[in-house]
Design an enzyme around this catalytic site. Structure first.
Site, mmCIF file in Angstrom:
data_model
loop_
_atom_site.group_PDB
_atom_site.id
_atom_site.type_symbol
_atom_site.label_atom_id
_atom_site.label_comp_id
_atom_site.label_asym_id
_atom_site.label_seq_id
_atom_site.Cartn_x
_atom_site.Cartn_y
_atom_site.Cartn_z
ATOM 1 C CG HIS A 1 -12.293 -14.470 72.235
ATOM 2 N ND1 HIS A 1 -11.710 -13.830 71.864
ATOM 3 C CD2 HIS A 1 -12.904 -15.094 72.734
ATOM 4 C CE1 HIS A 1 -10.990 -14.940 73.375
ATOM 5 N NE2 HIS A 1 -11.562 -15.562 73.317
ATOM 6 N N GLY B 1 -5.445 -16.875 77.732
ATOM 7 C CA GLY B 1 -4.403 -17.799 77.780
ATOM 8 C C GLY B 1 -2.984 -17.185 78.499
ATOM 9 C CG ASN C 1 -12.735 -19.813 71.566
ATOM 10 O OD1 ASN C 1 -12.319 -20.221 69.730
ATOM 11 N ND2 ASN C 1 -11.864 -18.570 71.228
ATOM 12 C CD1 TRP C 2 -11.636 -26.881 69.702
ATOM 13 C CD2 TRP C 2 -11.104 -27.180 67.683
ATOM 14 N NE1 TRP C 2 -11.399 -28.159 70.196
ATOM 15 C CE2 TRP C 2 -11.555 -28.832 68.542
ATOM 16 C CE3 TRP C 2 -11.369 -27.420 66.181
ATOM 17 C CZ2 TRP C 2 -11.486 -29.580 67.751
ATOM 18 C CZ3 TRP C 2 -11.741 -28.837 66.179
ATOM 19 C CH2 TRP C 2 -11.707 -29.771 66.551
ATOM 20 C CB SER D 1 -6.563 -19.538 82.867
ATOM 21 O OG SER D 1 -5.420 -18.626 81.794
ATOM 22 N N GLY E 1 -10.419 -22.081 76.224
ATOM 23 C CA GLY E 1 -9.413 -21.974 74.564
ATOM 24 C C GLY E 1 -8.094 -23.459 75.039
ATOM 25 N N GLY E 2 -6.786 -22.750 75.169
ATOM 26 C CA GLY E 2 -6.531 -23.939 75.638
ATOM 27 C C GLY E 2 -6.210 -25.085 75.996
HETATM 28 C C1 PEP Z 1 -10.354 -17.645 75.508
HETATM 29 O O1 PEP Z 1 -10.245 -18.509 74.362
HETATM 30 O O2 PEP Z 1 -11.581 -17.623 75.619
HETATM 31 C C2 PEP Z 1 -9.875 -18.281 76.746
HETATM 32 C C3 PEP Z 1 -10.327 -18.008 78.265
HETATM 33 O O3 PEP Z 1 -9.008 -18.669 76.523
HETATM 34 P P1 PEP Z 1 -8.000 -19.765 77.827
HETATM 35 O O4 PEP Z 1 -8.439 -20.578 77.986
HETATM 36 O O5 PEP Z 1 -6.515 -20.513 77.041
HETATM 37 O O6 PEP Z 1 -7.541 -18.883 78.425
#
Ligand code: PEP
Length: 253
Positions: free
Chosen positions: A97, A175, A9-10, A215, A236-237
């Site tokens: 989301h 995040g 997920n950018w 995360s 995400g990250g």
């Molecule tokens: C997300 O964007 O759905 C997510 C889980 O972000 P991250 O991996 O950065 O926690």
């Protein structure tokens, strides 16, 4: 075996050029996707066409949108319809989301409509659910997630539900660098599957992929994905770093 999915997920990150470079870097690294495994890239709307072109012909690699609107077409300036996504052959769209729920006030009812219109147009929703910190601290996360499922998914037929991918994302882990422990993830995934089983029967529930999000990174993906009811991750990250995301793909079971 259930489909195992590593979904990137950018969010609202990267320029077009940076996105192209990231996809090139990921494609060029060795990764092995077995027939039941998929890598999915949820990119910003303006990059869908670029990503489709770059990834075309790659086995088990797909592009996703990060959102869509709940109406078919019309005077909804700035929105993107499912028909538009379908015309680009986009197979997946992320729905609900937590950032959409929080910043854009997306309700369970609106998400039910979005899920419906996706399925009517043969696009698979990656439906996100998950509780905020205060709900986890009050130990009422099961009731909270059960309500999200009931209000956004239970109008579907069993046949429709089988086209849905679920992503459990505890908001306190998104995040933040805090990850749910693999035991906490497994516990909630098993709960979600039990809820689906009670409503739709065990064979339907057993076939649904439930991704974990919050995360996920190369260092914890093997352990989290190794849980019996965890079928990959929404990331995400770490999906913005080629080496990290390739390692996450390679951690799929
Ligand atoms: C997300 O964007 O759905 C997510 C889980 O972000 P991250 O991996 O950065 O926690």
């Amino acid at each position: 075996m259930r489909k195992q999915i590593a979904a990137a997920n950018w969010k609202m990150n990267l320029t077009l050029q940076q996105g192209e470079e990231l996809l090139d870097a990921i494609i060029s690294k060795p990764h092995s996707l077995q027939p039941h495994q998929q890598a999915v890239f949820a990119v910003p709307f303006p990059y869908l066409f670029m990503a489709q072109q770059k990834l075309s012909g790659k086995q088990n690699v797909f592009v996703a949108a990060q959102n869509c609107y709940s109406k078919k077409s019309g005077a909804y300036t700035g929105e993107v319809s499912v028909e538009m996504l379908q015309s680009l052959n986009i197979p997946y769209v992320v729905i609900g989301h937590s950032e959409r729920r929080e910043y854009f006030q997306e309700s369970n009812q609106l998400l039910a409509d979005k899920v419906t219109i996706c399925l009517e147009n043969k696009i698979q929703p990656i439906f996100c659910c998950g509780e905020p910190l205060q709900i986890r601290e009050a130990n009422t996360q099961n009731e909270y997630v059960a309500k999200q499922l009931a209000e956004s998914l239970y109008h579907l037929s069993a046949e429709q539900l089988q086209q849905v991918v679920i992503a459990y994302e505890p908001i306190w882990a998104i995040g933040t660098g805090k990850t749910a422990s693999s035991a906490q993830a497994q516990e909630m995934h098993a709960f979600i599957r039990a809820q689906l089983s009670a409503k739709y029967g065990a064979s339907v529930a057993d076939a649904i992929s439930i991704l974990y999000g919050g995360s996920v990174k190369a260092a914890n993906a093997v352990e989290i994905f190794g849980q019996p009811d965890v079928d990959g991750g929404l990331v995400g990250g770490a999906s913005l770093v080629a080496d990290e995301f390739v390692a996450i793909i390679n951690a799929l079971k």
